[in-house]
Design a protein around this motif. Structure first.
Motif, short mmCIF file in Angstrom:
data_model
loop_
_atom_site.label_atom_id
_atom_site.label_comp_id
_atom_site.label_asym_id
_atom_site.label_seq_id
_atom_site.Cartn_x
_atom_site.Cartn_y
_atom_site.Cartn_z
N HIS A 77 -30.24 -16.81 23.68
CA HIS A 77 -30.68 -17.08 22.31
C HIS A 77 -32.20 -17.03 22.18
O HIS A 77 -32.76 -16.41 21.28
N GLN A 78 -32.89 -17.67 23.10
CA GLN A 78 -34.35 -17.71 23.04
C GLN A 78 -34.95 -16.33 23.24
O GLN A 78 -35.91 -15.96 22.55
N LEU A 79 -34.40 -15.55 24.15
CA LEU A 79 -34.88 -14.19 24.36
C LEU A 79 -34.59 -13.34 23.12
O LEU A 79 -35.41 -12.51 22.72
N GLY A 80 -33.45 -13.55 22.50
CA GLY A 80 -33.14 -12.86 21.26
C GLY A 80 -34.15 -13.17 20.17
O GLY A 80 -34.60 -12.27 19.44
N ARG A 81 -34.52 -14.42 20.03
CA ARG A 81 -35.53 -14.82 19.04
C ARG A 81 -36.86 -14.13 19.32
O ARG A 81 -37.55 -13.69 18.39
N ASP A 88 -37.88 -5.88 17.80
CA ASP A 88 -36.78 -5.19 18.47
C ASP A 88 -35.46 -5.78 17.97
O ASP A 88 -34.82 -6.59 18.64
N LEU A 89 -35.08 -5.38 16.76
CA LEU A 89 -33.91 -5.98 16.13
C LEU A 89 -32.60 -5.60 16.83
O LEU A 89 -31.69 -6.41 16.91
N ASP A 90 -32.52 -4.38 17.34
CA ASP A 90 -31.31 -3.98 18.07
C ASP A 90 -31.15 -4.80 19.35
O ASP A 90 -30.06 -5.27 19.66
N GLY A 91 -32.24 -4.97 20.08
CA GLY A 91 -32.20 -5.77 21.30
C GLY A 91 -31.86 -7.22 21.00
O GLY A 91 -31.07 -7.85 21.71
N ALA A 92 -32.46 -7.75 19.93
CA ALA A 92 -32.18 -9.13 19.53
C ALA A 92 -30.73 -9.31 19.15
O ALA A 92 -30.07 -10.27 19.57
N GLU A 93 -30.20 -8.38 18.37
CA GLU A 93 -28.80 -8.49 17.94
C GLU A 93 -27.85 -8.48 19.14
O GLU A 93 -26.90 -9.26 19.19
N LYS A 94 -28.12 -7.61 20.10
CA LYS A 94 -27.28 -7.54 21.31
C LYS A 94 -27.26 -8.90 22.02
O LYS A 94 -26.21 -9.39 22.43
N LEU A 95 -28.43 -9.51 22.16
CA LEU A 95 -28.51 -10.81 22.84
C LEU A 95 -27.86 -11.92 22.02
O LEU A 95 -27.17 -12.79 22.57
N TYR A 96 -28.04 -11.89 20.69
CA TYR A 96 -27.40 -12.89 19.84
C TYR A 96 -25.88 -12.79 19.94
O TYR A 96 -25.18 -13.81 20.00
#
Length: 110
Positions: A77-81, A88-96
């Motif tokens: 979650h923190q890395l996604g934030r 990097d919205l695609d990367g964030a979405e993957k992590l979320y």
């Protein structure tokens, strides 16, 4: 915050001496996570990302690569934030999504 960063880095160094430089340990992972949050608050997003990724790798070794765990989910979650803040919205979405899936496995669907 500079004083806090110095203390976190000293703590990390001490933990690595005690547990071993290359030995995954929950305490080391927790310090990496907290130091990452501190760097993120200071605006050092690249430094924070490096620490979060190291923390995530270590937590997966400590708790098991395929074992859902709340501590792993917290770092996802923190890395996604952080990735979201970097654009990097695609990367964030993957992590979320990975975080949410893991939380469901840990806490249940409800």
């Amino acid at each position: 915050l500079d004083g806090a960063e110095k203390l976190h880095r000293e703590s990390l160094e001490m933990q690595r001496k005690v547990y071993g430089e290359d030995t995954p340990h929950a305490e080391v992972a927790a310090t990496l996570h907290q130091l990452g949050r501190l760097l993120q608050a200071q605006g050092d997003l690249d430094g924070a990302e490096k620490l979060y990724r190291e923390c995530l790798e270590m937590k997966r070794k400590v708790y098991g690569e395929d074992t859902p765990h709340a501590e792993v989910a917290a770092t996802l979650h923190q890395l996604g934030r952080l990735l979201q803040a970097q654009g990097d919205l695609d990367g964030a979405e993957k992590l979320y999504r990975e975080c949410l899936d893991m939380k469901r496995k840990v806490y249940g669907e409800d």
